[in-house]
Enzyme design. Structure first.
Site, mmCIF file in Angstrom:
data_model
loop_
_atom_site.group_PDB
_atom_site.id
_atom_site.type_symbol
_atom_site.label_atom_id
_atom_site.label_comp_id
_atom_site.label_asym_id
_atom_site.label_seq_id
_atom_site.Cartn_x
_atom_site.Cartn_y
_atom_site.Cartn_z
ATOM 1 N N PRO A 99 -1.952 5.301 -5.865
ATOM 2 C CA PRO A 99 -0.963 5.714 -4.863
ATOM 3 C C PRO A 99 -0.264 4.517 -4.228
ATOM 4 C CG PRO A 99 -3.168 5.872 -3.962
ATOM 5 C CD PRO A 99 -3.341 5.511 -5.413
ATOM 6 N N LYS B 23 0.620 -0.863 -2.775
ATOM 7 C CA LYS B 23 0.140 -0.200 -3.979
ATOM 8 C C LYS B 23 -1.378 -0.406 -4.061
ATOM 9 C CE LYS B 23 2.444 -0.680 -7.884
ATOM 10 N NZ LYS B 23 2.900 -1.248 -9.181
ATOM 11 N N ASP C 65 7.595 -0.954 -19.709
ATOM 12 C CA ASP C 65 7.550 0.371 -19.063
ATOM 13 C C ASP C 65 8.783 0.581 -18.187
ATOM 14 O OD1 ASP C 65 6.458 2.871 -18.652
ATOM 15 O OD2 ASP C 65 5.210 2.247 -16.972
ATOM 16 N N GLY D 240 1.431 6.671 -9.041
ATOM 17 C CA GLY D 240 1.672 6.188 -10.395
ATOM 18 C C GLY D 240 0.379 6.059 -11.154
#
Length: 824
Positions: free
Chosen positions: A524, A539, A636, A520
């Protein structure tokens, strides 16, 4: 009035009653039967005696053509398992199914012309025959002595029911196999078919024309060893019976008679097991041949092995290399691999290596290659049997099968995480040197290890002392950092578990590429397994990422305060040096876009699953906007930020761009527009203004994507529409909104519900924020609590691009996040 019945009248009355009883008895016993005198018209149907199956006329989705079919009777979702006139539909409702005078089962049109007949399968004319729908779902045509002369189980379509036999007879050349529909709206014979083969070991194949498409692996007497976990989950009483060499059949029986189960070959060549879940009133796919991309036959070519957990999924077997390196590196693996070093028996005597015999490399938990040859030798003789034959390239021994040998190329090999078989691949001696020297290396390591234990223990103790101090510093860092005062009220950081970097590195195998789940804007994401066996998702902030410490802390502060079943759970974080990592609960089904926009996995998202997912997202969003202690704007929301757990329950993730509102705020401005094109509301994308209605816009886009099965941005270079929103608006105004519905979910039973979804989606994506409903109103409208819906106004971003834009969009799919665009 006096009633007088004379003797003659009494006899007449008794005769009339007797005639009526006989007629009624005939009617009662004939409800599951078709005879010359009792045909079935389009308006009629018959059911099996236990009411499990029904036979009649039907029209598939998106067509008015009429077909004769058999479907499950006691469930609300019509599931057709057999079709008679699949290649010749009726164009109106004047059709009839009957039994002719010569004993054949016929489908006739309104002009009494034959559109389908069982004649090719009935050996000769048989008078007084009848067709009966049995409790198994089999339509059996019987003569007057009760002998079956034709049956639908011997002429299946795309469904494999319990007690149905798929067979092959080499003496007659007859094969009974499944044949897929051409499309969900067209039952005519498609390009995929499934059949049993004895080669000489039993194997089930799905073919695409004359090319293999999928393979089950050999039959062991209990399971097909090329299907992982079959013994524990998918066995269901499978049998494979070889009646004579090269001839036999396979069938399965359901141990739990109360559970509806069948196998289905869809129009894309995917074989799946479906179970009816009564409580949820829906079919659930409990197994699929397309669970991973390694399910495709020969994915990695000759001497290549497929592992769905690796990236890339294909690799050459040890001792082999890609045949076409450029194609292989480009992701085209069909060329396969070739051997680096010739085998000893292939060399000539001048090589000086004739005394170095070939050996075998052991590969564990493998789906073995196709075209195995069987040998009668015992397990301890299987290796020698292969070694003495230079053309033998591999062997395996499996209980229930025995010794399997492979001569020629090895193809359709797959690496499993468990189950499978041990495969021994023949290698040149030089390729085995390293593995043979492994024992010496281990011995030396053991000797040196005893010397190093004390030293390692000392350094470990020193590291722990240092790490404790580092942890305290890290806690201090986190407690001191906060969100920008411009975007959130004052908040205090609540205690959250802190992981050390070493723990996470061990859990993810040092962040190995094989454990990478995705990439993203933050960086990664890796799958990891902690020492106690707990699965996690890690993450890791990329050093090249545009998102820095502020976004990292933003996500920690926001999500640590949220607890909801439809929000992903943050387990902890890690800050060591320049490393910044977030630790989440692991979602085995990854993100929604991996299902919704994948041509194979789309089949798994039926209407009920999509309904469940969108309702879950809505509840999670309502919690963020209204029900949590903080008032959160996500900013988002998109398909890739919706994660799915084992049961496909949705969980909203990625709060790095989220903003906290104070109690009296309803909107805010920002100079840094963040988010993803295609999901951003117009007032946010153009002016930097965001509010609850910004998330509602994103939710509306997501809702329309769920209904259509297409990305909003997949229309960007389409000459008709700028986006999915424009396409939906165009169809709405033309009165053709049904064309928007994904054909995989379209169903007469849900059509009204789906149309309501589309209506609500268009209300959410209206251009002006004041026109859009709140999330609470959206959920009320979706659940039909709001009876009358307002007419939607024109959505944003629906204008057709000019020529210059159309040219510039070639080769771009506009799916990227933007993180630093200056607003006005």
């Amino acid at each position: 009035m006096e009633l007088i019945i004379c003797k003659g009248t009494t006899h007449d009355l008794r005769a009339l009653i007797l005639i009526c009883c006989c007629f009624c008895l005939k009617f009662i016993t004939a409800i599951n039967t078709i005879t010359p005198s009792q045909p079935v018209t389009d308006a009629q149907s018959i059911t099996s005696s236990n009411k499990a199956f029904r036979l009649g006329f039907f029209s598939p989705e998106n067509t008015t053509n009429r077909y004769v079919g058999i479907w499950y009777n006691n469930i609300p979702e019509r599931t057709v398992v057999w079709v008679a006139n699949r290649n010749r539909p009726l164009v109106d409702s004047s059709g009839t199914i009957t039994v002719s005078e010569d004993g054949n089962l016929l489908v006739l049109d309104g002009q009494k012309e034959i559109v389908w007949s069982s004649k090719s399968n009935v050996p000769s004319s048989v008078a007084n025959s009848s067709a009966q729908l049995l409790d198994s779902g089999n339509l059996a045509l019987e003569d007057n002595s009760g002998r079956t002369i034709w049956e639908s189980f011997q002429n299946p379509t795309d469904s494999f029911l319990p007690k149905m036999k798929l067979s092959v007879d080499v003496s007659t050349g007859k094969r009974i196999s499944l044949k897929s529909w051409k499309t969900p709206s067209d039952p005519s014979i498609g390009s995929f078919y499934m059949e049993l083969q004895f080669l000489p070991i039993s194997d089930v194949y799905v073919w695409n024309g004359n090319r293999p498409w999928w393979r089950s692996g050999p039959w062991s007497g209990q399971i097909f060893i090329g299907i992982q976990h079959m013994y524990n989950v998918y066995r269901n009483g499978f049998q494979v019976v070889e009646e004579e060499e090269g001839s036999g059949y396979t069938l399965f029986t359901n141990a739990d008679q109360s559970l509806l189960t069948y196998f289905f070959l869809n129009h894309n060549g995917i074989l799946m097991q479906k179970d009816w879940i009564e409580d949820r009133e829906e079919w659930v796919v409990s197994w699929s041949s397309a669970e991973t991309e390694c399910g495709v036959y020969g994915k990695c070519g000759q001497f290549g092995s497929c592992n769905s957990k690796d990236s890339p999924v294909c690799s050459c077997l040890k001792g082999f290399e890609p045949k076409h390196v450029e194609e292989w590196n480009g992701g085209n693996f069909t060329g396969g691999c070739v051997r680096r070093t010739p085998l000893q028996c292939e060399r000539n005597g001048s090589s000086g290596q004739e005394n170095k015999k070939d050996g075998f490399l052991k590969l564990t938990t493998m789906k073995v290659p196709e075209l195995a040859q069987w040998s009668v030798v015992k397990e301890d003789e299987c290796q020698n049997q292969c070694l003495k034959n230079c053309s033998c390239l591999a062997y395996a021994f499996y209980s229930g099968i025995g010794c399997m040998l492979w001569n020629g190329s090895l193809i359709d090999i797959q690496k499993f995480s468990s189950d499978g078989a041990d495969l021994y691949v023949r290698m040149a001696d030089s390729e085995l040197d390293k593995s043979r020297n492994l024992n010496a290396v281990i011995a030396i390591s053991v000797i040196l290890g005893s010397i190093m234990i004390a030293v390692c223990a000392y350094f470990w103790w020193m590291w722990m002392v240092k790490h404790r101090g580092m942890n305290k510093k890290n806690w201090f860092k986190i407690e001191k950092l906060s969100l920008s005062p411009k975007t959130s009220p004052e908040v205090t950081f609540e205690e959250l578990p802190l992981f050390n970097l070493t723990t996470l590195a061990i859990a993810t195998n040092n962040f190995h590429a094989a454990n990478k789940l995705g990439q993203g804007g933050f960086g990664p994401v890796y799958k990891g397994i902690l020492a106690d066996g707990q699965e996690i998702a890690v993450k890791r902030l990329s050093r090249s990422s545009g998102q820095g410490l502020e976004q990292f802390m933003n996500e920690v502060v926001v999500i640590s305060k949220l607890q909801h079943r439809n929000l992903v759970r943050l387990l902890g974080c890690c800050i060591e040096g320049e490393e910044k990592l977030l630790v989440y609960e692991y979602m085995p089904n990854k993100s929604l876009d991996a299902f919704l926009f994948d041509p194979h996995k789309q089949e798994l998202l039926d209407w009920r699953k999509r309904l469940k997912i969108i309702e879950g997202i809505g509840r999670g969003l309502l919690y963020l906007h209204r029900d949590s202690r903080l008032r959160i704007i996500h900013r988002d929301l998109k398909a890739s930020n919706i994660l799915l757990d084992q049961e496909l329950n949705p969980k909203i993730s990625d709060f790095g761009m989220a903003r906290i509102f104070a109690g009296n705020e309803d909107q805010a401005n920002t100079r840094r527009v963040v988010g993803t094109y295609g999901y951003m509301a117009p007032e946010y994308a153009m002016e930097g203004r965001f509010s609850e209605k910004s998330d509602v816009f994103s939710f509306g886009v997501l809702l329309l994507e769920m209904v259509s099965g297409r990305r909003n941005t997949s229309f960007y270079c389409d000459e008709r529409s700028l986006s999915l929103l424009g396409h939906a608006w165009k169809l709405w105004n033309e009165g053709n909104i049904l064309a928007l519905i994904d054909p995989r979910i379209s169903c007469e039973n849900f059509q009204t519900e789906i149309l309501r979804w589309i209506h609500v989606g268009l209300l959410c994506v209206q251009e002006f924020a004041t026109d859009r409903p709140t999330v609470y109103d959206v959920l009320s409208m979706l659940s039909c609590e709001t009876a009358n819906l307002a007419r939607p106004k024109q959505p944003a971003f629906t204008q057709r691009p000019d020529s210059s834009e159309a040219q510039s969009c070639q080769g771009s799919n506009n799916r990227y996040s933007i993180t630093a665009v200056e607003g006005r």
